[in-house]
Design a protein around this motif. Structure first.
Motif, PDB file in Angstrom:
ATOM      1  N   THR A   4       0.851  -1.176   0.000  1.00  0.00           N
ATOM      2  CA  THR A   4       0.000   0.000   0.000  1.00  0.00           C
ATOM      3  C   THR A   4       0.893   1.234   0.000  1.00  0.00           C
ATOM      4  O   THR A   4       1.651   1.456   0.943  1.00  0.00           O
ATOM      5  N   GLU A   5       0.826   1.972  -1.079  1.00  0.00           N
ATOM      6  CA  GLU A   5       1.612   3.205  -1.160  1.00  0.00           C
ATOM      7  C   GLU A   5       0.997   4.246  -0.233  1.00  0.00           C
ATOM      8  O   GLU A   5      -0.203   4.225   0.033  1.00  0.00           O
ATOM      9  N   SER A   6       1.820   5.161   0.215  1.00  0.00           N
ATOM     10  CA  SER A   6       1.340   6.151   1.180  1.00  0.00           C
ATOM     11  C   SER A   6       0.180   6.976   0.632  1.00  0.00           C
ATOM     12  O   SER A   6      -0.716   7.362   1.366  1.00  0.00           O
ATOM     13  N   SER A   7       0.204   7.186  -0.676  1.00  0.00           N
ATOM     14  CA  SER A   7      -0.819   8.021  -1.289  1.00  0.00           C
ATOM     15  C   SER A   7      -2.148   7.289  -1.459  1.00  0.00           C
ATOM     16  O   SER A   7      -3.173   7.913  -1.680  1.00  0.00           O
ATOM     17  N   SER A   8      -2.107   5.983  -1.307  1.00  0.00           N
ATOM     18  CA  SER A   8      -3.271   5.193  -1.698  1.00  0.00           C
ATOM     19  C   SER A   8      -3.852   4.409  -0.535  1.00  0.00           C
ATOM     20  O   SER A   8      -3.184   4.102   0.447  1.00  0.00           O
ATOM     21  N   LYS A   9      -5.124   4.095  -0.651  1.00  0.00           N
ATOM     22  CA  LYS A   9      -5.771   3.242   0.349  1.00  0.00           C
ATOM     23  C   LYS A   9      -5.762   1.798  -0.128  1.00  0.00           C
ATOM     24  O   LYS A   9      -5.784   0.869   0.660  1.00  0.00           O
ATOM     25  N   GLU A  10      -5.760   1.662  -1.458  1.00  0.00           N
ATOM     26  CA  GLU A  10      -5.843   0.340  -2.071  1.00  0.00           C
ATOM     27  C   GLU A  10      -4.451  -0.254  -2.262  1.00  0.00           C
ATOM     28  O   GLU A  10      -3.528   0.438  -2.675  1.00  0.00           O
ATOM     29  N   ARG A  24      -5.350  -7.674   5.445  1.00  0.00           N
ATOM     30  CA  ARG A  24      -5.789  -6.268   5.412  1.00  0.00           C
ATOM     31  C   ARG A  24      -5.019  -5.435   6.431  1.00  0.00           C
ATOM     32  O   ARG A  24      -4.572  -4.330   6.139  1.00  0.00           O
ATOM     33  N   SER A  74      -2.385  -2.384   5.762  1.00  0.00           N
ATOM     34  CA  SER A  74      -2.841  -1.048   6.133  1.00  0.00           C
ATOM     35  C   SER A  74      -1.709  -0.234   6.738  1.00  0.00           C
ATOM     36  O   SER A  74      -0.881  -0.742   7.484  1.00  0.00           O
ATOM     37  N   ARG A  75      -1.708   1.035   6.407  1.00  0.00           N
ATOM     38  CA  ARG A  75      -0.689   1.912   6.981  1.00  0.00           C
ATOM     39  C   ARG A  75      -1.132   2.482   8.319  1.00  0.00           C
ATOM     40  O   ARG A  75      -0.394   3.220   8.956  1.00  0.00           O
ATOM     41  N   GLU A  76      -2.358   2.130   8.711  1.00  0.00           N
ATOM     42  CA  GLU A  76      -2.901   2.639   9.982  1.00  0.00           C
ATOM     43  C   GLU A  76      -2.578   1.696  11.145  1.00  0.00           C
ATOM     44  O   GLU A  76      -2.757   2.051  12.299  1.00  0.00           O
ATOM     45  N   THR A  77      -2.176   0.479  10.820  1.00  0.00           N
ATOM     46  CA  THR A  77      -2.012  -0.536  11.859  1.00  0.00           C
ATOM     47  C   THR A  77      -0.929  -0.156  12.864  1.00  0.00           C
ATOM     48  O   THR A  77       0.151   0.285  12.491  1.00  0.00           O
TER      49      THR A  77
END
Length: 235
Positions: free
Chosen positions: A51-57, A179, A183-186
């Motif tokens: 997941t690239e920083s710019s993207s959610k997908e 997922r 995810s970059r939120e994890t």
DNA sequence: CCAGACGTTGTT
DNA sequence: GTCTGG
DNA sequence: CCAGACGTTGTT
DNA sequence: GTCTGG
């Protein structure tokens, strides 16, 4: 362990795996030609999802299996292909990658050699049930020699279903974990929990003929994938 | 505090 | 950069 | 991970 | 035996 794997993957299987929800959103056509490799060995290019920083997908890209790292100024660069789940977060070399550069290696299965029959090494393909794709936890690392992207597969203690073949295995993620992994939120805590948890999605070993992997490189055209899918359909 | 390492696997 | 060892 | 090499000089 | 290459 986990030094060789297969990426013989159909696009629709990739959709079923949940890694991509919409084919048109990814550079999948460009990547698709890489998804027909019976054997991916260290240093060879393979498909990973990040997941690239710019993207959610999450999107597909190419990385080489393993990365050369410089350890101690004098010594020659060493090729690393695995990172231990138990300690990876503590290792300076891996920490940043684990925080920001996690990826998934989608595989048909990985190969493991087990000593049987009087010292002979017998190959197994270790794969999910049916024709499903295994999602292996990986991290991207910059190769110190080439400067290119390398992927290391996280390893952990083998679960019961494959421990008779080998005592280590790749960290194999469920759909839900995949997922979170991408995810970059994890949070660090959740990453840590995924790395040390005990249960894994079950994998199945299928012994394969030594000739299937062969001592010489056999082109896919020559090998014909039917032999391979036959192997998989047995389970 | 500074200096020095920073990695995995399997095998022995 | 960051951890371990002394 | 396994397979395969494992060497140097000078000359073309 | 051990290193390199794929």
């Amino acid at each position: 362990m986990c030094g060789r794997f297969a990426q013989l993957i159909e696009l629709e299987e990739l959709v079923d795996s949940g890694l991509i929800s919409d084919l048109s959103l990814t550079n999948i056509n460009e990547v698709n030609k890489y998804l027909s490799e019976k054997q991916i060995r260290p240093t060879q290019p393979c498909v990973v999802f990040t997941t690239e920083s710019s993207s959610k997908e999450a999107s597909a890209s190419i990385a080489r299996f393993g990365a050369k790292v410089k350890l101690g100024g004098n010594s020659s660069p060493k090729l690393l292909i695995n990172a231990r789940a138990e300690t990876a977060l503590d290792k300076p070399l891996f920490h940043k990658s684990l925080m920001t550069r996690r990826c998934i290696v989608p595989v048909s299965g990985y190969y493991e050699w087990s000593e049987l029959h009087g010292g002979k090494r017998v190959p197994y393909l270790i794969h999910p049930q049916g024709n499903q794709i295994a999602k292996l936890a990986g991290i991207l690392l910059r190769d110190a020699v080439s400067g290119g992207e390398g992927v290391l597969v996280i390893t952990t203690d083998a679960s019961q279903s494959v421990s008779h073949i080998h005592h280590r295995q790749p960290l194999h993620l469920s759909q839900q974990e995949t997922r979170m992994w991408l995810s970059r939120e994890t949070s660090t805590k959740d990453i840590s929990n995924m790395l040390i948890r005990s249960d894994q999605v079950k994998l199945h070993p299928t012994q394969i003929a030594s000739s299937y992997l062969g001592d010489r490189e056999v082109s896919l055209a020559e090998a014909s994938t039917s032999e391979y899918t036959e192997q998989l359909r047995l389970f």
